[in-house]
Design a protein around this motif. Sequence first.
Motif, PDB file in Angstrom:
ATOM      1  N   TRP A   4      16.980   9.514  -5.759  1.00  0.00           N
ATOM      2  CA  TRP A   4      17.560   8.579  -4.937  1.00  0.00           C
ATOM      3  C   TRP A   4      16.553   7.856  -4.088  1.00  0.00           C
ATOM      4  CZ3 TRP A   4      22.778   6.492  -4.626  1.00  0.00           C
ATOM      5  CH2 TRP A   4      23.235   5.334  -3.564  1.00  0.00           C
ATOM      6  N   TRP A   5      16.063   8.805  -3.123  1.00  0.00           N
ATOM      7  CA  TRP A   5      14.807   8.274  -2.416  1.00  0.00           C
ATOM      8  C   TRP A   5      13.759   7.501  -2.908  1.00  0.00           C
ATOM      9  CZ3 TRP A   5       9.878  10.384  -1.975  1.00  0.00           C
ATOM     10  CH2 TRP A   5       9.219   9.943  -0.523  1.00  0.00           C
ATOM     11  N   SER A   7      13.778   6.174  -5.801  1.00  0.00           N
ATOM     12  CA  SER A   7      14.245   4.975  -6.429  1.00  0.00           C
ATOM     13  C   SER A   7      14.065   3.710  -5.249  1.00  0.00           C
ATOM     14  CB  SER A   7      15.735   4.927  -7.002  1.00  0.00           C
ATOM     15  OG  SER A   7      16.031   5.775  -7.855  1.00  0.00           O
ATOM     16  N   ILE A   8      14.327   4.058  -4.269  1.00  0.00           N
ATOM     17  CA  ILE A   8      14.279   2.947  -2.950  1.00  0.00           C
ATOM     18  C   ILE A   8      12.853   2.676  -2.814  1.00  0.00           C
ATOM     19  CG2 ILE A   8      14.646   4.319  -1.252  1.00  0.00           C
ATOM     20  CD1 ILE A   8      15.713   0.850  -1.406  1.00  0.00           C
ATOM     21  N   VAL A   9      11.910   4.085  -2.804  1.00  0.00           N
ATOM     22  CA  VAL A   9      10.800   3.769  -2.578  1.00  0.00           C
ATOM     23  C   VAL A   9       9.994   2.963  -3.567  1.00  0.00           C
ATOM     24  CG1 VAL A   9       8.419   5.157  -2.553  1.00  0.00           C
ATOM     25  CG2 VAL A   9      10.444   5.841  -1.272  1.00  0.00           C
ATOM     26  N   LEU A  10      10.420   3.411  -4.952  1.00  0.00           N
ATOM     27  CA  LEU A  10       9.771   2.408  -5.971  1.00  0.00           C
ATOM     28  C   LEU A  10      10.136   0.911  -5.970  1.00  0.00           C
ATOM     29  CD1 LEU A  10       8.433   2.004  -8.786  1.00  0.00           C
ATOM     30  CD2 LEU A  10      10.697   2.529  -9.906  1.00  0.00           C
ATOM     31  N   ILE A  11      11.467   0.519  -5.396  1.00  0.00           N
ATOM     32  CA  ILE A  11      11.759  -0.663  -5.347  1.00  0.00           C
ATOM     33  C   ILE A  11      11.006  -1.546  -4.257  1.00  0.00           C
ATOM     34  CG2 ILE A  11      13.567  -2.316  -4.492  1.00  0.00           C
ATOM     35  CD1 ILE A  11      15.417  -0.452  -6.173  1.00  0.00           C
ATOM     36  N   GLY A  12      10.766  -0.636  -3.087  1.00  0.00           N
ATOM     37  CA  GLY A  12       9.977  -1.296  -2.107  1.00  0.00           C
ATOM     38  C   GLY A  12       8.518  -1.389  -2.172  1.00  0.00           C
ATOM     39  N   ILE A  13       8.014  -0.553  -3.319  1.00  0.00           N
ATOM     40  CA  ILE A  13       6.708  -0.932  -3.666  1.00  0.00           C
ATOM     41  C   ILE A  13       6.375  -1.964  -4.499  1.00  0.00           C
ATOM     42  CG2 ILE A  13       4.487   0.086  -4.955  1.00  0.00           C
ATOM     43  CD1 ILE A  13       5.483   3.078  -3.810  1.00  0.00           C
ATOM     44  N   LEU A  14       7.197  -2.155  -5.472  1.00  0.00           N
ATOM     45  CA  LEU A  14       7.306  -3.358  -6.237  1.00  0.00           C
ATOM     46  C   LEU A  14       7.683  -4.609  -5.731  1.00  0.00           C
ATOM     47  CD1 LEU A  14       9.344  -2.137  -9.559  1.00  0.00           C
ATOM     48  CD2 LEU A  14       7.087  -2.677  -9.169  1.00  0.00           C
ATOM     49  N   LEU A  97       2.706   3.133   6.149  1.00  0.00           N
ATOM     50  CA  LEU A  97       3.091   4.626   5.931  1.00  0.00           C
ATOM     51  C   LEU A  97       3.882   4.722   7.235  1.00  0.00           C
ATOM     52  CD1 LEU A  97       2.604   7.408   4.999  1.00  0.00           C
ATOM     53  CD2 LEU A  97       0.550   7.478   6.501  1.00  0.00           C
ATOM     54  N   ALA A  98       3.848   4.210   8.317  1.00  0.00           N
ATOM     55  CA  ALA A  98       4.694   4.497   9.372  1.00  0.00           C
ATOM     56  C   ALA A  98       6.149   4.006   9.033  1.00  0.00           C
ATOM     57  CB  ALA A  98       4.040   3.566  10.743  1.00  0.00           C
ATOM     58  N   TYR A  99       6.135   2.879   8.397  1.00  0.00           N
ATOM     59  CA  TYR A  99       7.516   2.513   8.191  1.00  0.00           C
ATOM     60  C   TYR A  99       8.265   3.411   7.081  1.00  0.00           C
ATOM     61  CZ  TYR A  99       7.157  -1.960  10.398  1.00  0.00           C
ATOM     62  OH  TYR A  99       6.701  -3.066  11.321  1.00  0.00           O
ATOM     63  N   GLU A 100       7.286   3.947   6.072  1.00  0.00           N
ATOM     64  CA  GLU A 100       7.845   5.059   5.174  1.00  0.00           C
ATOM     65  C   GLU A 100       8.244   6.377   5.902  1.00  0.00           C
ATOM     66  OE1 GLU A 100       8.318   4.922   2.021  1.00  0.00           O
ATOM     67  OE2 GLU A 100       7.897   2.451   2.144  1.00  0.00           O
ATOM     68  N   LEU A 101       7.670   6.710   6.885  1.00  0.00           N
ATOM     69  CA  LEU A 101       7.934   7.789   7.833  1.00  0.00           C
ATOM     70  C   LEU A 101       9.219   7.523   8.249  1.00  0.00           C
ATOM     71  CD1 LEU A 101       4.436   9.037   8.914  1.00  0.00           C
ATOM     72  CD2 LEU A 101       5.823  10.269   7.159  1.00  0.00           C
ATOM     73  N   LEU A 102       9.416   6.535   8.989  1.00  0.00           N
ATOM     74  CA  LEU A 102      10.592   6.212   9.679  1.00  0.00           C
ATOM     75  C   LEU A 102      11.530   6.214   8.756  1.00  0.00           C
ATOM     76  CD1 LEU A 102      12.295   5.251  12.181  1.00  0.00           C
ATOM     77  CD2 LEU A 102      11.534   2.923  11.838  1.00  0.00           C
ATOM     78  N   PHE A 103      11.530   5.203   7.670  1.00  0.00           N
ATOM     79  CA  PHE A 103      12.662   5.570   6.564  1.00  0.00           C
ATOM     80  C   PHE A 103      13.219   6.711   6.306  1.00  0.00           C
ATOM     81  CE2 PHE A 103      14.281   5.284   2.327  1.00  0.00           C
ATOM     82  CZ  PHE A 103      15.302   4.172   2.261  1.00  0.00           C
ATOM     83  N   GLY A 104      12.324   7.630   6.010  1.00  0.00           N
ATOM     84  CA  GLY A 104      12.368   9.060   5.511  1.00  0.00           C
ATOM     85  C   GLY A 104      13.453   9.724   6.640  1.00  0.00           C
ATOM     86  N   GLY A 184      24.433   6.316   0.094  1.00  0.00           N
ATOM     87  CA  GLY A 184      24.414   4.909   0.279  1.00  0.00           C
ATOM     88  C   GLY A 184      24.466   4.693   1.685  1.00  0.00           C
ATOM     89  N   LEU A 185      25.257   5.501   2.457  1.00  0.00           N
ATOM     90  CA  LEU A 185      25.484   5.138   4.055  1.00  0.00           C
ATOM     91  C   LEU A 185      24.218   5.419   4.415  1.00  0.00           C
ATOM     92  CD1 LEU A 185      27.392   4.394   6.261  1.00  0.00           C
ATOM     93  CD2 LEU A 185      27.434   6.923   6.729  1.00  0.00           C
ATOM     94  N   ALA A 186      23.568   6.640   4.424  1.00  0.00           N
ATOM     95  CA  ALA A 186      22.158   7.059   4.817  1.00  0.00           C
ATOM     96  C   ALA A 186      21.333   6.025   4.349  1.00  0.00           C
ATOM     97  CB  ALA A 186      21.731   8.428   4.222  1.00  0.00           C
ATOM     98  N   THR A 187      21.372   5.403   3.321  1.00  0.00           N
ATOM     99  CA  THR A 187      20.190   4.400   3.101  1.00  0.00           C
ATOM    100  C   THR A 187      20.631   3.058   3.589  1.00  0.00           C
ATOM    101  OG1 THR A 187      20.127   5.055   0.648  1.00  0.00           O
ATOM    102  CG2 THR A 187      19.608   2.922   1.104  1.00  0.00           C
ATOM    103  N   ILE A 188      21.807   2.753   4.235  1.00  0.00           N
ATOM    104  CA  ILE A 188      22.048   1.494   5.045  1.00  0.00           C
ATOM    105  C   ILE A 188      21.450   1.782   6.363  1.00  0.00           C
ATOM    106  CG2 ILE A 188      23.681   0.397   6.180  1.00  0.00           C
ATOM    107  CD1 ILE A 188      23.496  -0.453   3.251  1.00  0.00           C
ATOM    108  N   MET A 189      21.741   2.998   6.898  1.00  0.00           N
ATOM    109  CA  MET A 189      21.061   3.408   8.261  1.00  0.00           C
ATOM    110  C   MET A 189      19.408   3.366   8.368  1.00  0.00           C
ATOM    111  SD  MET A 189      23.135   6.811   9.503  1.00  0.00           S
ATOM    112  CE  MET A 189      22.108   6.954  10.876  1.00  0.00           C
TER     113      MET A 189
END
Length: 804
Positions: A4-5, A7-14, A97-104, A184-189
């Motif tokens: 899942w994680w 997948s969203i990282v891939l979408i973000g990179i694209l 990278l900072a945004y990726e760390l915050l997202f994770g 999904g809820l964790a992703t929204i957060m």
Amino acid sequence: MIAWWLSIVLIGILALPLSMRVFGYLPGRGLAWSKALGLLVVAWIAWMGAMLNLSGFDGVTVGLGLIGLGTLSWFVQKPLDKARMLAAVRQHWPEWLAYELLFGLVFWLGIQLRLHGLYGSGIHSTEKPMEAMLFSAVLNSSNYPPSDLWLAGFSVNYYYFGYVLISVLSVLSGATLGETFNLGLATIMALASVGVAGLVTTMVRLWWHDYVLSRLRLVGIGALALLGCVLVLMVGNQMGALQTIINSAEVNKLTDSQRVSVLWQALQGIEPATVDPATLKSDNPGESKSSTLPPMGEKFNAWWPSRVIYDDSEETTIIVDNQQRMGMFQREIITEFPFFSFYLADMHPHVLAIPLTLLAIALALALFVRPAMLRFPKHDWLELAMAGLVIGGLYAANSWDAPTFGVLYALGLVNLWRGHTPQPTRRDWLHVAGQVGLVVLAAVLLYMPFLLTFTSFAGRDTIPEPFANIPIINSLGKIMAPARDHSGWTDLLIIFGLFLVPIVAWLTRIVNAWQQWAVIGVVLLIGLIVGIPAVVFLPIAVICWQTAWQRNQRDVQNFSLIVVGLAALIIVVVDFLYLRDIFDNRMNTVFKVYYQAWMLLGITATASIWGLLSNGQWRRWTNGIWLPLFGLLLAGGLVYPISVINPRTSPSWDSSGAKLDGIESSQHFSEPIRKAAAWLEANTPRNSVLANAPGSSYQDGGELATLSARPTLLAWPGSHEGLWRSKQPDANQQVAQRQGDLNAIYNATDLNQLREVLTRQKVNYVVWGPNEQRAYPQANIGLIEQAATKVYEADGWIIYQVQP
């Protein structure tokens, strides 16, 4: 979870090239919103493919969405050469990278919050079962719009696009329905945290018009971005602190004067607090009420802070201190805030739309600082399309958000035009109106399939006298109605006080005319006297917008003025008007609009703090006034999240039985139900129709339909199907008729009549389980067995296949 994680990282990179193009005029170039923007593009393409019947919402359409996103990103960045691309990567990779760390980090925290949510990690209680049905419908419908699994033969008539967004990740990762809900809820957060941090960071960096900052300033900006995430997403309102200080959860039901009284008693050490019995009202007619506030106990009450406001409803008989008298019945008004939403974990439209609202704010901010005037669509077709995609997506995901954030985008266009046209003419106004019209047209065209297949359930068919006989008013009165009750001054301070302190302090430095502050003071005094304190937000809105117009600057200060003015305006509007719905009171209107104001004011308050303390401003003596007050309210706001995650005071910290799959740990979807649903899914056609007990809203009903994706005749008819179908005569008639038909099926006395009902309703399978046994204790199972064949029996559940 890892899939899942990824997948969203891939979408973000694209989506990075696309985001950097859309937000190219902002510092950071939109890195914070690449995931949300990319997810929106993929979801729209997949949804459109399903609507065009290219395939269901599955790997095919989602794959087309990924290809479309990648192609669009490549196309918009095609003019850039390799050297410029590499330079952009070298410049922005630390921020990315900072945004990726915050997202994770927030994604992981979101998962932990689901495991220890208000009602545990399972999909049960409140409206979670309904939301699970909507996810199942989105993921399993062969034709779009998605089939309503709780009203066989009809499509979903709800704002379902937010469920489409999350379902993209479900398809890519192969997550189960229960995992989709919790992840999904964790992703929204996580998306919300990155979106807020991006807005705060961008606004602060725009303050100097200098994108190259010293290391010390970058540290300060990073700290402020985290503070923004706390203010907008993590704190609660002040009710959590009040009920802790007073040691009673009942404080939310008190009036302004009663709250002041019990707070003063608590500060004096008087416990338990008492109120004048003559001033008490009732929130439950017939229930005995005491003038002594009941103690809260060891466990923190996590629910009542989401119900800060109580409106008077009607005069009724109430019992106070065992004395019967006439009094007022109160109706609770929903005052959710984001952290409560995350802790409650209802995947409702207002939660699912949070990333889109932040995208809309970012688009408006990009307009404010754009160096050139827009000329839709000749030169800026991409910006037009993205604006339409976001604003139209807000309507399809949560219609309440589209007007507010659409107006914010329109104000961005006005500010951009104003910066290039100091002396506007009538032709200029028409030009701006045309620009706004193009955005609206783009939104309508992009979401035309949704608009054509959705019937809004807002409004009522009749209006009360004497308005029914007044032209125009009689039409508007079917949609809007005047609010009889108003928010109290303690209500407003409890909900918005934390944000208003730094905002007002900053405004005192921007708005220097004492006459304007005098007007605000006089209006506030009048509002307090007449019992409508929210009226003070009207002059605040006017003064903010007037100041922005006079400054005529395309900078973040003007943006903040416009945002504060918009938030103030919607707060005062909903104190006088509400959108009429099936409940016909202001509960939903206040709920949805205050949620928007929370987001707008929280972001602006964070930026205001930077404006108040940066660049030598921290030396001002006025900081000694607002900073301690802000710190006190921040501590009060932190009481809620700290209390609900503290095992000693949390009502739900026991994680025994908690699982990432919310279906497996659900009380609503027991193991026997899951086994019966698995049999249905494996052994029946997808379009099979079930007959089973409709159940009670928020409690039971519809479980087999949700898990098997085989629609049932009816589930949750009262407050859900009744609401969704209130403007659809045919469907509304079926809601009423099917309740009678289900009774005729289970309590049948004549075989021919039973077969007639089964044939007319196209029922393929009749279910006999615990829900049906409770709902139809006099059921004639012997007659059902003459019309249908038993094909499944286990753990108290029987399924009959109707004979052709």
